[in-house]
Design a protein around this motif. Structure first.
Motif: not given
Length: 514
Positions: A237-241, A246-247, A252-253
């Motif tokens: 799950i790529i999270v840019p920042k 956001e986490i 959850k999603e």
């Protein structure tokens, strides 16, 4: 086997499995493997040959994943660089690393234009388009080509050159404490073995969905949150920042099962007022590294969110993981755990002799994960790797059950009147104070004792005083370990992975005196 060939193997067996999720869209292993082959083919058609150096000047995105694996499949050596570095820092690494091709964002084109005269050896620039870049109307110039064009011109049947285990896959430039950064040369065997051994030790499987919010250009994320799940068919799950909001949202999603972060990230998540434990209920494991985690923080986080944190240890020169707290035995808060599969750690004295259980010495490491050396630095390589062992520069001790404990960086130790004071020990005490959010301890010159202990503290209580905290330390520390002064700050300086920078605090003190 290497990272590229293993990914193809997974794609063949599980073509429709999700390889990654990015901002609401997902990509299957078959789609990812095809994009990697086409990008590798495009690089080859541009004249990128086996052994050529390709820089990734990118943040967390599918561009990074395809760029990394595509360049490796083409036989190139990849040099990841922090995209927020200054022009001087970037040009040093590009020149020292003999980079011929740069893959970067359109937003950095103005910066690269200014640096062009300093980069005569760079032949190609591959530009990744962003919505912000399009809005600003940034155009491609000269030797620039779009990432999409490189993929479009490639062929999905591309095979690539044969890759030997000892071929250099990645050069990671470590932030040097003195002088310029050194480029740690990691081979295909180094990276593949450490990704597999870490994944197997932490039981990362094709059922796992791992949040990658640590910077991918940093080796912790590269191995643990990107390569490890991809090698075992998991989903990234790529999270840019990183941001706490956001986490919680993404976890959850996307029904995340694993989160990897540094201690400051866990602190932010714990302190976030709207942090709902239910949002993290699908997590089975949290992984911490990059810096020592205060025991109080670990216990408070686990108590609130009902998920265990496995603290580990690694360094760029070891690809990076050497230790993790095991999942099938009791964890020990404050410990970095035990040897991972195929890696051996040892604590030695100044003569390289193993010290008795419980005694402090330097941590040294050996295994298939240890780098082949520093790029163009034979003397530094010889100093770091002796008789097959990598000398880490970290002070540690081992207990009778084989669990290791980082005491501190060798260079960070404070000597007060001949007594050794380890900053972490003082920090642990202060983290137990209910009003302390963050703390960093450094040594400062003292005319009477050689050095004195100085603390920098972030507090949630505006009425907390220096005298209060010093009195608190007197209750829990020997006299020579008690801070001589405490400075309150709004926040502590950190690098891009969230690691607290003691060096920046020391520099701040020096400049203030000047």
């Amino acid at each position: 086997m290497n990272l590229s060939s293993r990914l193809t193997e997974i794609a063949t067996k599980h073509p429709t499995k999700e390889a990654y999720i990015f901002q609401g869209t997902s990509c299957t292993y078959a789609e990812l493997d095809a994009s990697i082959s086409k990008f590798a083919s495009g690089l080859s058609q541009m004249g990128v040959n086996k052994g050529d150096h390709v820089a990734l000047l990118l943040g967390n995105s599918p561009y990074f994943v395809i760029g990394l694996y595509g360049a490796l499949r083409a036989g190139a050596t990849v040099i990841p660089i922090n995209p927020i570095y200054t022009a001087d820092e970037i040009s040093y690494i590009l020149n020292n690393g003999d980079v011929k091709t740069v893959i970067t964002l359109d937003l950095l084109i103005p910066l690269l234009e200014k640096m062009e005269e300093r980069l005569p050896q760079v032949e190609h620039m591959i530009i990744c388009e962003t919505p912000q870049g399009k809005e600003q109307g940034i155009a491609l110039l000269g030797k620039m080509k779009s990432f999409a064009t490189v993929i479009a011109e490639g062929t999905v049947t591309y095979q690539g050159p044969d890759l030997a285990d000892d071929d250099t896959a990645v050069i990671l430039y470590t932030s040097g404490t003195t002088g310029k950064p050194k480029g740690a040369m990691l081979t295909h065997k180094n990276l593949y073995s450490n990704a597999q051994d870490s994944a197997n030790y932490l039981k990362i499987s094709d059922d796992d969905r791992v949040i990658a919010t640590l910077p991918m250009f940093h080796v912790f994320c590269l191995t643990v949150a990107l390569n490890a799940p991809l090698m075992n068919g998991g989903t990234v799950i790529i999270v840019p920042k990183f941001s706490p909001a956001e986490i919680f949202k993404v976890a959850k999603e996307c029904k995340a099962t694993v989160f990897a972060g540094v201690p400051t990230m866990y602190n932010f998540l714990l302190q976030y007022p709207e942090g709902n434990p239910e949002d993290l209920q699908t997590l089975r494991l949290c992984i911490s590294g990059g810096a020592s985690m205060p025991v109080a923080l670990l216990k408070n986080f686990e108590k609130k969110f009902k998920v265990i944190i496995s603290e580990g240890y690694g360094l760029s020169e070891a690809s990076p993981v050497t230790c993790f707290n095991p999942l099938d035995r009791p964890r020990k808060p404050g410990s970095i755990g035990t040897n991972i599969i195929n890696v051996e750690n040892k604590v030695v004295n100044e003569f390289g002799e193993e010290v008795p259980v419980g005694e402090v010495g330097e941590l040294i490491v050996r295994g298939p994960n240890v780098m082949k050396g520093y790029y163009k630095m034979p003397e530094e390589t010889a100093a770091a790797i002796r008789d097959g062992w990598l000398y880490t520069g970290d002070l540690a001790k081992m207990d009778e059950e084989g669990y290791f404990y980082i005491v501190d960086r060798k260079k960070d130790m404070i000597i007060v009147g001949g007594y050794n004071v380890y900053p972490r020990e003082v920090e642990e005490v202060l983290y137990n104070h209910p009003d302390v959010v963050e703390v960093a301890v450094v040594g400062v010159p003292d005319p009477n004792f050689g050095e004195a202990v100085k603390c920098f503290v972030v507090s949630k209580n505006a009425h907390l005083t220096e005298e209060d905290l010093i009195a608190y330390c007197r209750e829990h520390l020997a006299k020579y370990k008690v801070p001589s002064s405490i400075v309150f700050l709004e926040e502590l300086p950190k690098n891009t992975t969230g690691k607290i920078l003691r060096r920046a605090l020391k520099e701040q003190l020096t400049s203030t005196k000047a």
